[in-house]
Design an enzyme around this catalytic site. Structure first.
Site, PDB file in Angstrom:
ATOM      1  N   SER A  53       2.880 -44.037 -34.034  1.00  0.00           N
ATOM      2  CA  SER A  53       2.042 -43.292 -33.093  1.00  0.00           C
ATOM      3  C   SER A  53       0.574 -43.701 -33.164  1.00  0.00           C
ATOM      4  O   SER A  53      -0.161 -43.561 -32.189  1.00  0.00           O
ATOM      5  CB  SER A  53       2.164 -41.789 -33.342  1.00  0.00           C
ATOM      6  N   GLY A  90       6.811 -42.207 -34.029  1.00  0.00           N
ATOM      7  CA  GLY A  90       7.920 -41.779 -34.858  1.00  0.00           C
ATOM      8  C   GLY A  90       8.666 -42.909 -35.536  1.00  0.00           C
ATOM      9  O   GLY A  90       9.620 -42.668 -36.275  1.00  0.00           O
ATOM     10  N   ASN A 121       5.884 -42.853 -41.503  1.00  0.00           N
ATOM     11  CA  ASN A 121       7.044 -42.012 -41.224  1.00  0.00           C
ATOM     12  C   ASN A 121       8.101 -42.111 -42.320  1.00  0.00           C
ATOM     13  O   ASN A 121       8.861 -41.171 -42.545  1.00  0.00           O
ATOM     14  CB  ASN A 121       7.639 -42.371 -39.862  1.00  0.00           C
ATOM     15  N   ASP A 202      -4.687 -30.891 -31.868  1.00  0.00           N
ATOM     16  CA  ASP A 202      -3.559 -30.532 -32.726  1.00  0.00           C
ATOM     17  C   ASP A 202      -3.911 -30.636 -34.209  1.00  0.00           C
ATOM     18  O   ASP A 202      -3.137 -30.228 -35.071  1.00  0.00           O
ATOM     19  CB  ASP A 202      -2.318 -31.371 -32.407  1.00  0.00           C
ATOM     20  N   HIS A 205      -3.472 -35.988 -34.891  1.00  0.00           N
ATOM     21  CA  HIS A 205      -3.688 -37.361 -34.442  1.00  0.00           C
ATOM     22  C   HIS A 205      -5.176 -37.648 -34.196  1.00  0.00           C
ATOM     23  O   HIS A 205      -5.927 -36.746 -33.837  1.00  0.00           O
ATOM     24  CB  HIS A 205      -2.920 -37.629 -33.145  1.00  0.00           C
TER      25      HIS A 205
END
Length: 241
Positions: A53, A90, A121, A202, A205
């Site tokens: 990402s 992801g 990840n 959020d 990120h």
């Protein structure tokens, strides 16, 4: 690694979650150089950004993601370069390894440089570090077999993974850089992962300013590798390990 206080610890843990959030983003070319005419390799340099990402540009507009900002950064310093976005949100090192040949075969020419920014990840899912190491080693080997220079962008495990896991995971990147003779940028999210002003709403990120900070960090090393002169632009610790 410097000592980290309680507040950064929480953000580093959130950073781990961020790597697995978002939707898959298809690979695309970005930057001032454009794609060039169909079937005709574009002028200048081609940089491949293989990642998750963080390279896919999750949550950002087309002009704000890592690949576009890096291409613009290089262009501003006299380096004509397109940066190919091979980031999939992801993705793990296993995913990157499995699709690498397909990505390379789909390009109109071999990249002048490949940035490998995978592994976050794996850490989030507590994948055995030996598997992460093996996958990254295979990715590096594939790129070297095709005579593509490699810049390995390191990741770091948050403390909530425990000291044993963190020690095993964090050692992967400097070890592989030394073993395979490739350049290392120690931490891809350096200066961003613990700064809420550089993160999206959020809290996970990087926002556009955060990406710019990432580019300012890794950009000098990218420029030095493209020039092939070994000199790193600007006052930076990029590539020291």
């Amino acid at each position: 690694m410097p000592m980290i206080g309680m507040k950064p610890l929480g953000l580093l843990a959130l950073f781990a979650i961020a790597l697995a959030v978002g939707f898959a983003a298809p690979a695309r070319a970005a930057g001032p150089a454009g794609d060039g005419a169909a079937g005709t390799p574009p002028p200048g340099h081609t940089v491949l950004a293989l990642g998750d990402s963080l390279t896919a540009g999750y949550g950002l507009g087309p002009d704000a993601g890592f690949t576009h900002q890096l291409a613009a950064w290089l262009d501003a310093r006299g380096l004509d370069a397109r940066v190919v976005n091979a980031g999939v949100s992801g993705d793990t090192t296993s995913g990157g390894r499995s699709r690498l040949a397909w990505v390379l075969d789909g390009l109109d020419r071999a990249p002048d440089l490949a940035i490998v920014a995978l592994g976050g990840n794996d850490m989030l899912r507590a994948i055995e570090p030996k598997l992460t190491r093996a996958n990254l080693a295979a990715i590096i080997a594939t790129l070297k077999e095709r005579d593509i220079p490699v810049l390995l962008a390191g990741m770091r495990a948050p403390p909530n993974r425990g000291p044993d896991y963190a020690q095993a995971f964090d050692a992967i990147y400097p070890d592989l850089a030394e073993q395979h003779g490739v350049r290392l940028y120690p931490f891809f999210m350096d200066g961003v992962a613990t700064d809420t002003d550089l993160l999206q709403p959020d809290g996970l990120h990087p926002n556009a300013k955060g990406v710019a900070r990432m580019v300012d960090g890794i950009g000098p090393l990218v420029a030095a590798m493209l020039r092939g002169d070994g000199a790193v632009d600007d006052d930076t610790t990029a590539g020291r390990h």
